[in-house]
Structures are given as C-alpha cells and as structure tokens.
Enzyme design. Structure first.
Site, mmCIF file in Angstrom:
data_model
loop_
_atom_site.group_PDB
_atom_site.id
_atom_site.type_symbol
_atom_site.label_atom_id
_atom_site.label_comp_id
_atom_site.label_asym_id
_atom_site.label_seq_id
_atom_site.Cartn_x
_atom_site.Cartn_y
_atom_site.Cartn_z
ATOM 1 N N HIS A 1 0.870 -1.171 0.000
ATOM 2 C CA HIS A 1 0.000 0.000 0.000
ATOM 3 C C HIS A 1 0.910 1.225 0.000
ATOM 4 C CE1 HIS A 1 -3.446 2.512 0.694
ATOM 5 N NE2 HIS A 1 -2.874 3.047 1.761
ATOM 6 N N CYS B 1 -3.449 3.090 -5.434
ATOM 7 C CA CYS B 1 -2.866 3.975 -4.418
ATOM 8 C C CYS B 1 -1.468 4.461 -4.801
ATOM 9 C CB CYS B 1 -2.856 3.297 -3.048
ATOM 10 S SG CYS B 1 -1.968 1.732 -2.990
#
Length: 167
Positions: A30, A119
């Site tokens: 992430h 992301c």
C-alpha cells in the site's frame, strides 16, 4: 540502483513532507504520501466489501476515498519504508506544491482501478505530477504472460486433436 538509494537515511522514523511511504501488506504494498506532523494522504477502496477482505476489496473496487490519516494508523501492525524510488526517473515537484496538491482531494471519492489507478498511481501523481505504479505494471505483465501461456497450451492442446480426428 543500490538498495539504500530508495531509503531515507533515517528510515523509518523520520519521513519528510512529500516522501512516498510504502506499507508492506500481506500479498501487496500500500502507498501513502507523507504530509508532515505524522500524517499521510492515501486512498482506500470504499465499495461494499467487508474490511476484513482488504486485498479482495482492492481487486474488486471501482471507487476509493482520499484520506488524511496518521501514518501509524495506516501502517497498523505492518511494516513500512520511505521509498522515493522514482526520483531518478521523474523529478519530484517542489514540496510546497506537493502538499498543496494533496490538500484538495482529501475527503473526495475518486475512481479506483487496481491496474491503472491505484494507491501508488495516486501518490506518485501528487509527488511527480505523473501517476506510475511498478506494482501494477508487474501485475499487467503477469496477466499477459498467463494469457499467452493459456493461448499456447490451448493451441498445442487442440492441434494434436485435429490431427487424430478422422473424417
């Protein structure tokens, strides 16, 4: 590139505003962008999949929410590093501009696609003005290889059958 080129010398506790933060989740990474004072900006999928299925949520989501959160809350029990790995390819925008660009979308819903708008794309767009994702490129390459492999096996599997068929 040497291994330490993408790490801050004060890794991991002293990120600077504008730094890219790579969080190591099970099965994927992430990404967030450090804003300062312990806060990051990141996006999180919001489609109606239970949060206990975070990886699956990322795969099937089409929308995400831009969030400003404490780095420690985003990282949770995972590990992270400062990783400005694209600095040699894309010159970073001035920090003031990165922070200004980051403030506008907070709280907004944005389109999300694991392969073309994830992301990592989001935070690199803020830092460099260019959305890039090595992770997505690897996934696209893997999908291409799997598809090519299936095509080859299908072709090879059908070819002998046609030779054996008598008319």
């Amino acid at each position: 590139m040497a291994v330490n080129d993408c790490f801050s010398l004060t890794y991991p506790h002293n990120p600077h505003p504008g730094d890219l933060i790579e969080v190591f989740r099970p099965c994927y990474q992430h990404w967030a962008l450090y804003l300062g004072d312990g806060y990051v900006i990141n996006i999180a999928p919001i489609d109606g999949i239970r949060s206990s299925f975070t990886s699956a949520k990322s795969v099937f989501s089409t929308k995400a929410l831009v969030k400003m959160q404490l780095l420690k809350d985003v990282v949770g029990n995972d590990t992270y590093r400062i990783n400005n790995k694209y600095d040699t390819t894309y010159p970073p925008l001035p920090v003031e501009e990165v922070i200004q660009r980051s403030e506008f979308p907070i709280g907004q819903e944005v389109a999300y696609d694991l392969l073309v708008n994830n992301c990592e794309h989001f935070v690199t767009l803020l830092r460099y003005g260019e959305g890039v994702s090595e992770q997505a490129n690897r996934a696209i390459g893997t999908i291409g290889l799997v598809a090519a492999g299936i095509d080859i096996f299908t072709f090879l599997g059908l070819f002998p059958k046609r030779q054996r068929t008598k008319y």
